[in-house]
Design a protein around this motif. Structure first.
Motif, PDB file in Angstrom:
ATOM      1  N   ILE A  74       0.836  -1.194   0.000  1.00 16.10           N
ATOM      2  CA  ILE A  74       0.000   0.000   0.000  1.00 16.10           C
ATOM      3  C   ILE A  74       0.872   1.246   0.000  1.00 16.10           C
ATOM      4  O   ILE A  74       0.470   2.310  -0.475  1.00 16.10           O
ATOM      5  N   TYR A 103       0.536   4.935  -2.026  1.00 18.67           N
ATOM      6  CA  TYR A 103       0.651   6.256  -1.396  1.00 18.67           C
ATOM      7  C   TYR A 103       1.689   7.106  -2.113  1.00 18.67           C
ATOM      8  O   TYR A 103       1.479   8.293  -2.363  1.00 18.67           O
ATOM      9  N   ALA A 143      -4.998   1.361   3.310  1.00 20.30           N
ATOM     10  CA  ALA A 143      -4.021   1.280   4.395  1.00 20.30           C
ATOM     11  C   ALA A 143      -4.646   0.646   5.631  1.00 20.30           C
ATOM     12  O   ALA A 143      -4.003  -0.145   6.330  1.00 20.30           O
ATOM     13  N   SER A 160      -4.947  -3.004   4.929  1.00 19.62           N
ATOM     14  CA  SER A 160      -3.611  -3.598   4.951  1.00 19.62           C
ATOM     15  C   SER A 160      -3.114  -3.774   6.380  1.00 19.62           C
ATOM     16  O   SER A 160      -2.441  -4.761   6.697  1.00 19.62           O
ATOM     17  N   LEU A 189       2.423   2.107   7.487  1.00 24.67           N
ATOM     18  CA  LEU A 189       0.990   2.224   7.214  1.00 24.67           C
ATOM     19  C   LEU A 189       0.399   3.451   7.889  1.00 24.67           C
ATOM     20  O   LEU A 189      -0.439   4.144   7.300  1.00 24.67           O
ATOM     21  N   ALA A 196       1.274   6.359   5.815  1.00 24.15           N
ATOM     22  CA  ALA A 196       0.466   6.457   4.597  1.00 24.15           C
ATOM     23  C   ALA A 196      -0.876   7.103   4.882  1.00 24.15           C
ATOM     24  O   ALA A 196      -1.363   7.926   4.102  1.00 24.15           O
TER      25      ALA A 196
END
Length: 218
Positions: free
Chosen positions: A95, A99, A121, A124, A191, A194
């Motif tokens: 992911i 981004y 995100a 994920s 994450l 992001a």
């Protein structure tokens, strides 16, 4: 057709198959970790599917490498692709690439696009947490002095690790478990970055355009 167009076409065509393969990989890995009383033939079948999915990931990586036309430089420019091939349980971290592609767009603020990144995100993070909980539980259960004794303990540990809270009430004691923990910490930060980065970028672009639209002299 240029190498760039061929690579784009390949990536587009492989989105759904890779998603399915990722789901099968994680499901079969979960079966082997959690279903300890499963019949040997079913465990072997789950292992075969796991290896088949990994081979599919490897094939996708090799094709992308060849279509990129970058030669050995591809490994240096796309380290995340290398990592997720070696450690398929970290595939949710891809992911971060979405981004980065959004960050390189120079168009106006597009809330649906940023919302898509935030949603992906979040999903994920859930997948990475589940995968990490499985991996740590597989290493920690039965280890001398282990504080992670059940899968529930492992899920609790994964949640506190991904959110960077780290209560410390349950921690890995095995060497491989701690290596997985480092990966979970890194993945959680990536994450989280992001999500916060996408939302911040959208706010900054929105406010910038609003200022540009204001009449002179105001």
């Amino acid at each position: 057709m240029s190498d760039e167009n061929a690579l784009w076409r390949w990536r587009t065509r492989m989105e759904v198959p890779l998603f399915v393969a990722s789901g099968l990989f994680l499901a079969c890995y979960a079966v082997r970790v959690l279903a300890v009383d499963l019949a040997p033939e079913w465990r072997d079948a789950a292992l075969a599917v796991t290896y088949a999915a990994w081979a599919f990931f490897l094939l996708d990586f090799v094709v992308r490498w060849r279509l990129s036309g970058e030669g050995p430089g591809y490994l240096r420019r796309h380290p995340l692709d290398v990592i997720v091939v070696v450690l398929p349980l970290l595939r949710p971290l891809r992911i971060v690439q979405l981004y980065e592609s959004v960050q390189h767009r120079h168009t106006g603020p597009r809330l649906p696009l940023y919302a898509r990144v935030i949603t992906y995100a979040g999903m994920s993070a859930v997948l990475l947490g589940f995968a990490g909980a499985l991996a740590v539980y597989a290493q920690e259960r039965g280890a001398p002095g282990a504080t992670i004794r059940t899968f529930g303990d492992s899920v609790w540990w994964a949640c506190s690790t991904l959110t960077t809270v780290g209560y410390g009430d349950e921690t890995p004691v095995t060497a491989l478990g701690r290596v997985i923990a480092v990966g979970m910490m890194t993945g959680g930060l990536a994450l989280l970055g992001a999500v916060t980065g996408s939302f911040s970028s959208w706010l900054i672009q929105t406010f910038t355009l609003d200022e540009d639209r204001e009449p002179p002299g105001r």
